[in-house]
Design a protein around this motif. Structure first.
Motif, PDB file in Angstrom:
ATOM      1  N   GLU A 145      32.888  46.675  32.622  1.00  0.00           N
ATOM      2  CA  GLU A 145      33.291  48.037  32.878  1.00  0.00           C
ATOM      3  C   GLU A 145      33.225  48.247  34.508  1.00  0.00           C
ATOM      4  O   GLU A 145      32.557  47.700  35.224  1.00  0.00           O
ATOM      5  CB  GLU A 145      32.264  48.928  32.424  1.00  0.00           C
ATOM      6  CG  GLU A 145      32.105  49.095  31.013  1.00  0.00           C
ATOM      7  CD  GLU A 145      31.082  49.852  30.465  1.00  0.00           C
ATOM      8  OE1 GLU A 145      30.246  50.382  31.073  1.00  0.00           O
ATOM      9  OE2 GLU A 145      31.082  50.098  29.102  1.00  0.00           O
ATOM     10  N   ILE A 146      34.464  48.857  35.008  1.00  0.00           N
ATOM     11  CA  ILE A 146      34.689  49.111  36.350  1.00  0.00           C
ATOM     12  C   ILE A 146      35.038  50.704  36.566  1.00  0.00           C
ATOM     13  O   ILE A 146      35.494  51.283  35.615  1.00  0.00           O
ATOM     14  CB  ILE A 146      35.724  48.447  36.911  1.00  0.00           C
ATOM     15  CG1 ILE A 146      36.950  48.559  36.270  1.00  0.00           C
ATOM     16  CG2 ILE A 146      35.486  47.149  36.746  1.00  0.00           C
ATOM     17  CD1 ILE A 146      38.257  47.829  36.783  1.00  0.00           C
ATOM     18  N   GLU A 147      34.524  51.046  37.523  1.00  0.00           N
ATOM     19  CA  GLU A 147      35.025  52.538  37.974  1.00  0.00           C
ATOM     20  C   GLU A 147      36.228  52.494  38.767  1.00  0.00           C
ATOM     21  O   GLU A 147      36.609  51.733  39.494  1.00  0.00           O
ATOM     22  CB  GLU A 147      33.807  53.305  38.818  1.00  0.00           C
ATOM     23  CG  GLU A 147      32.447  53.487  38.000  1.00  0.00           C
ATOM     24  CD  GLU A 147      31.688  54.093  38.649  1.00  0.00           C
ATOM     25  OE1 GLU A 147      31.803  54.414  39.948  1.00  0.00           O
ATOM     26  OE2 GLU A 147      30.420  54.226  38.309  1.00  0.00           O
ATOM     27  N   GLN A 148      36.946  53.783  38.664  1.00  0.00           N
ATOM     28  CA  GLN A 148      38.108  53.656  39.361  1.00  0.00           C
ATOM     29  C   GLN A 148      37.795  53.883  40.808  1.00  0.00           C
ATOM     30  O   GLN A 148      36.904  54.441  41.219  1.00  0.00           O
ATOM     31  CB  GLN A 148      39.021  55.020  39.015  1.00  0.00           C
ATOM     32  CG  GLN A 148      39.378  54.844  37.617  1.00  0.00           C
ATOM     33  CD  GLN A 148      40.613  56.138  37.296  1.00  0.00           C
ATOM     34  OE1 GLN A 148      41.263  56.525  38.156  1.00  0.00           O
ATOM     35  NE2 GLN A 148      40.643  56.226  36.023  1.00  0.00           N
ATOM     36  N   GLY A 149      38.624  53.401  41.917  1.00  0.00           N
ATOM     37  CA  GLY A 149      38.448  53.539  43.148  1.00  0.00           C
ATOM     38  C   GLY A 149      37.493  52.373  43.670  1.00  0.00           C
ATOM     39  O   GLY A 149      37.192  52.313  44.959  1.00  0.00           O
ATOM     40  N   ARG A 150      36.953  51.477  42.907  1.00  0.00           N
ATOM     41  CA  ARG A 150      36.364  50.245  43.388  1.00  0.00           C
ATOM     42  C   ARG A 150      37.033  48.969  43.213  1.00  0.00           C
ATOM     43  O   ARG A 150      37.625  48.953  42.028  1.00  0.00           O
ATOM     44  CB  ARG A 150      34.914  50.135  42.806  1.00  0.00           C
ATOM     45  CG  ARG A 150      34.148  51.437  43.198  1.00  0.00           C
ATOM     46  CD  ARG A 150      32.676  51.517  42.900  1.00  0.00           C
ATOM     47  NE  ARG A 150      31.841  52.440  43.348  1.00  0.00           N
ATOM     48  CZ  ARG A 150      30.533  52.584  42.905  1.00  0.00           C
ATOM     49  NH1 ARG A 150      30.044  51.704  42.091  1.00  0.00           N
ATOM     50  NH2 ARG A 150      29.892  53.576  43.546  1.00  0.00           N
ATOM     51  N   THR A 151      36.951  48.038  43.966  1.00  0.00           N
ATOM     52  CA  THR A 151      37.509  46.648  43.688  1.00  0.00           C
ATOM     53  C   THR A 151      36.203  45.773  43.002  1.00  0.00           C
ATOM     54  O   THR A 151      35.490  45.357  43.629  1.00  0.00           O
ATOM     55  CB  THR A 151      38.135  46.401  45.257  1.00  0.00           C
ATOM     56  OG1 THR A 151      38.785  46.910  45.696  1.00  0.00           O
ATOM     57  CG2 THR A 151      38.541  44.767  45.097  1.00  0.00           C
ATOM     58  N   ALA A 152      36.973  45.514  41.944  1.00  0.00           N
ATOM     59  CA  ALA A 152      36.029  44.262  41.162  1.00  0.00           C
ATOM     60  C   ALA A 152      36.576  42.820  41.312  1.00  0.00           C
ATOM     61  O   ALA A 152      37.824  42.624  41.465  1.00  0.00           O
ATOM     62  CB  ALA A 152      36.098  44.742  39.751  1.00  0.00           C
ATOM     63  N   THR A 153      35.636  41.878  41.393  1.00  0.00           N
ATOM     64  CA  THR A 153      36.289  40.588  41.664  1.00  0.00           C
ATOM     65  C   THR A 153      35.409  39.787  40.666  1.00  0.00           C
ATOM     66  O   THR A 153      34.696  40.054  40.117  1.00  0.00           O
ATOM     67  CB  THR A 153      35.526  40.129  43.059  1.00  0.00           C
ATOM     68  OG1 THR A 153      34.169  40.333  42.975  1.00  0.00           O
ATOM     69  CG2 THR A 153      36.031  40.988  44.288  1.00  0.00           C
ATOM     70  N   ALA A 154      35.950  38.560  40.384  1.00  0.00           N
ATOM     71  CA  ALA A 154      35.655  37.530  39.364  1.00  0.00           C
ATOM     72  C   ALA A 154      36.145  36.248  39.675  1.00  0.00           C
ATOM     73  O   ALA A 154      37.171  36.070  40.039  1.00  0.00           O
ATOM     74  CB  ALA A 154      36.270  38.244  38.012  1.00  0.00           C
ATOM     75  N   ASN A 155      35.432  35.333  39.310  1.00  0.00           N
ATOM     76  CA  ASN A 155      35.891  33.699  39.455  1.00  0.00           C
ATOM     77  C   ASN A 155      36.159  33.408  38.042  1.00  0.00           C
ATOM     78  O   ASN A 155      35.455  33.593  37.048  1.00  0.00           O
ATOM     79  CB  ASN A 155      34.811  33.133  40.014  1.00  0.00           C
ATOM     80  CG  ASN A 155      34.151  33.460  41.610  1.00  0.00           C
ATOM     81  OD1 ASN A 155      35.263  33.898  42.373  1.00  0.00           O
ATOM     82  ND2 ASN A 155      32.982  33.280  41.805  1.00  0.00           N
ATOM     83  N   GLY A 156      37.203  32.618  37.984  1.00  0.00           N
ATOM     84  CA  GLY A 156      37.645  32.030  36.550  1.00  0.00           C
ATOM     85  C   GLY A 156      38.453  30.620  36.864  1.00  0.00           C
ATOM     86  O   GLY A 156      38.407  30.171  37.725  1.00  0.00           O
ATOM     87  N   SER A 157      39.174  30.221  35.848  1.00  0.00           N
ATOM     88  CA  SER A 157      39.887  29.154  35.824  1.00  0.00           C
ATOM     89  C   SER A 157      41.233  29.405  35.084  1.00  0.00           C
ATOM     90  O   SER A 157      41.406  30.388  34.222  1.00  0.00           O
ATOM     91  CB  SER A 157      39.190  28.103  34.745  1.00  0.00           C
ATOM     92  OG  SER A 157      37.798  27.616  35.419  1.00  0.00           O
ATOM     93  N   ALA A 158      42.250  28.701  35.603  1.00  0.00           N
ATOM     94  CA  ALA A 158      43.544  29.100  35.075  1.00  0.00           C
ATOM     95  C   ALA A 158      43.583  28.594  33.741  1.00  0.00           C
ATOM     96  O   ALA A 158      43.256  27.715  33.383  1.00  0.00           O
ATOM     97  CB  ALA A 158      44.573  28.185  35.838  1.00  0.00           C
ATOM     98  N   GLY A 159      44.345  29.586  32.952  1.00  0.00           N
ATOM     99  CA  GLY A 159      44.182  29.621  31.421  1.00  0.00           C
ATOM    100  C   GLY A 159      43.012  30.585  30.789  1.00  0.00           C
ATOM    101  O   GLY A 159      43.360  30.622  29.442  1.00  0.00           O
ATOM    102  N   ASP A 160      42.247  30.965  31.649  1.00  0.00           N
ATOM    103  CA  ASP A 160      41.204  31.996  30.904  1.00  0.00           C
ATOM    104  C   ASP A 160      41.820  33.204  30.767  1.00  0.00           C
ATOM    105  O   ASP A 160      42.935  33.513  31.433  1.00  0.00           O
ATOM    106  CB  ASP A 160      39.883  32.046  31.829  1.00  0.00           C
ATOM    107  CG  ASP A 160      39.270  30.707  31.877  1.00  0.00           C
ATOM    108  OD1 ASP A 160      39.330  29.814  30.853  1.00  0.00           O
ATOM    109  OD2 ASP A 160      38.413  30.600  32.770  1.00  0.00           O
ATOM    110  N   TYR A 161      41.166  34.153  29.702  1.00  0.00           N
ATOM    111  CA  TYR A 161      41.548  35.582  29.528  1.00  0.00           C
ATOM    112  C   TYR A 161      40.487  36.246  30.074  1.00  0.00           C
ATOM    113  O   TYR A 161      39.360  36.184  30.001  1.00  0.00           O
ATOM    114  CB  TYR A 161      41.761  35.663  28.111  1.00  0.00           C
ATOM    115  CG  TYR A 161      42.982  35.475  27.491  1.00  0.00           C
ATOM    116  CD1 TYR A 161      44.065  35.992  27.553  1.00  0.00           C
ATOM    117  CD2 TYR A 161      43.245  34.172  26.891  1.00  0.00           C
ATOM    118  CE1 TYR A 161      45.262  35.583  26.957  1.00  0.00           C
ATOM    119  CE2 TYR A 161      44.330  33.728  26.323  1.00  0.00           C
ATOM    120  CZ  TYR A 161      45.252  34.559  26.319  1.00  0.00           C
ATOM    121  OH  TYR A 161      46.586  33.864  25.548  1.00  0.00           O
ATOM    122  N   LEU A 162      40.793  37.134  31.266  1.00  0.00           N
ATOM    123  CA  LEU A 162      39.738  37.867  31.949  1.00  0.00           C
ATOM    124  C   LEU A 162      40.083  39.333  31.627  1.00  0.00           C
ATOM    125  O   LEU A 162      41.193  39.964  31.703  1.00  0.00           O
ATOM    126  CB  LEU A 162      40.022  37.810  33.436  1.00  0.00           C
ATOM    127  CG  LEU A 162      39.906  36.347  33.866  1.00  0.00           C
ATOM    128  CD1 LEU A 162      39.940  36.250  35.508  1.00  0.00           C
ATOM    129  CD2 LEU A 162      38.510  35.757  33.782  1.00  0.00           C
TER     130      LEU A 162
END
Length: 272
Positions: free
Chosen positions: A50-67
């Motif tokens: 869950e994220i709020e509008q107006g904020r920048t969320a970040t995440a680390n993943g791998s090519a092929g993942d569903y985020l």
């Protein structure tokens, strides 16, 4: 002269009343990279971050993942989803795509924006944008209009070589909304926003009130707009409706003043 003064005073009063509504419709800026923003993404609808509008969320993943991420959108808002994928130094050409779903998991089409983009070999990053249609307060059951509630964002790669599968990537996601105001107002509203689990919670609360149990029931999505749902019931539509009514009344008074005559008796011809 008196009509001009009355008209000018009325316009000044209505303009002062409309100013707060116009000021409220402009989104408030927020600094990117907020420390309170989440730094992870879910892997399915049920585990969406869950994220709020107006904020920048970040995440680390791998090519092929569903985020997956989720955010709330209320009636009168036109959300804009922006995603940035930072790619490794060495990679072949690959295509990324961002999709948006509503609380019923219906895929929402983008009004405009680059929803799918192909990053050339060795490109440092790829940016995606999806501007949704304006969220409506009410819609027909057969329609696919965006409605108030929770929205899901899915980011994934749709085309890449086997050698690049699993390479690490860094992602950023930000959602902002423009308040359309009275231009998007409709006659009607939902009984409840399309938030997963809210109907189950409502039924549970009714049974708890009958049994006297005050414990809360779980809701799959707990985030909501800062001012609560349907916070945009007041819009500039009310102001312009009032302005139209006042102008119509003044036009009627002016027309009557011009056509009623001087009020003096007509001249009697000699010898009558």
């Amino acid at each position: 002269m008196w009509m001009t003064r009355v008209l000018s005073a009325s316009l000044l009063m209505l303009g002062a009343a409309a100013a707060p509504a116009v000021a409220d419709s402009s989104p408030s800026p927020s600094a990117s990279g907020d420390s309170a923003a989440p730094a992870a993404a879910g892997t399915s609808f049920r585990t969406a971050t869950e994220i709020e509008q107006g904020r920048t969320a970040t995440a680390n993943g791998s090519a092929g993942d569903y985020l997956y991420w989720s955010f709330p959108a209320d009636s009168g808002q036109r959300p804009t989803v922006k995603a940035t994928v930072k790619l490794p130094e060495t990679h072949a050409a690959e295509t990324w795509q961002v999709d948006v779903y509503d609380g019923l998991r219906r895929r929402q089409s983008c009004q405009y924006g680059a929803q799918t983009r192909t990053a050339a070999a060795g490109a440092a990053s790829v940016e995606l944008t999806c501007v949704l249609r304006t969220v409506r307060a009410w819609s027909e059951q057969w329609a696919n209009d965006p409605l108030p509630g929770t929205y899901y964002v899915r980011l994934t790669v749709t085309d890449l070589t086997t050698g690049d599968l699993g390479l690490p990537v860094d992602t950023e996601l930000r959602v902002d909304s423009k308040d359309i105001g009275g231009a998007a107002a409709v006659d009607g509203s939902l009984a409840e926003p399309l938030v997963p689990g809210i109907a189950v919670r409502s039924e549970a609360q009714e049974s708890q009130s009958e049994s006297g149990d005050a414990s809360d029931s779980a809701v799959l999505s707990s985030i909501e707009p800062d001012d609560g749902w349907s916070s945009g019931w007041w819009s500039d539509r009310w102001v312009w409706t009032a302005i139209g009514g006042v102008l119509a009344a003044l036009a009627g008074i002016g027309g009557y003043a011009l056509t009623r005559g001087s009020g003096r008796p007509s001249r009697v011809p000699p010898g009558a």
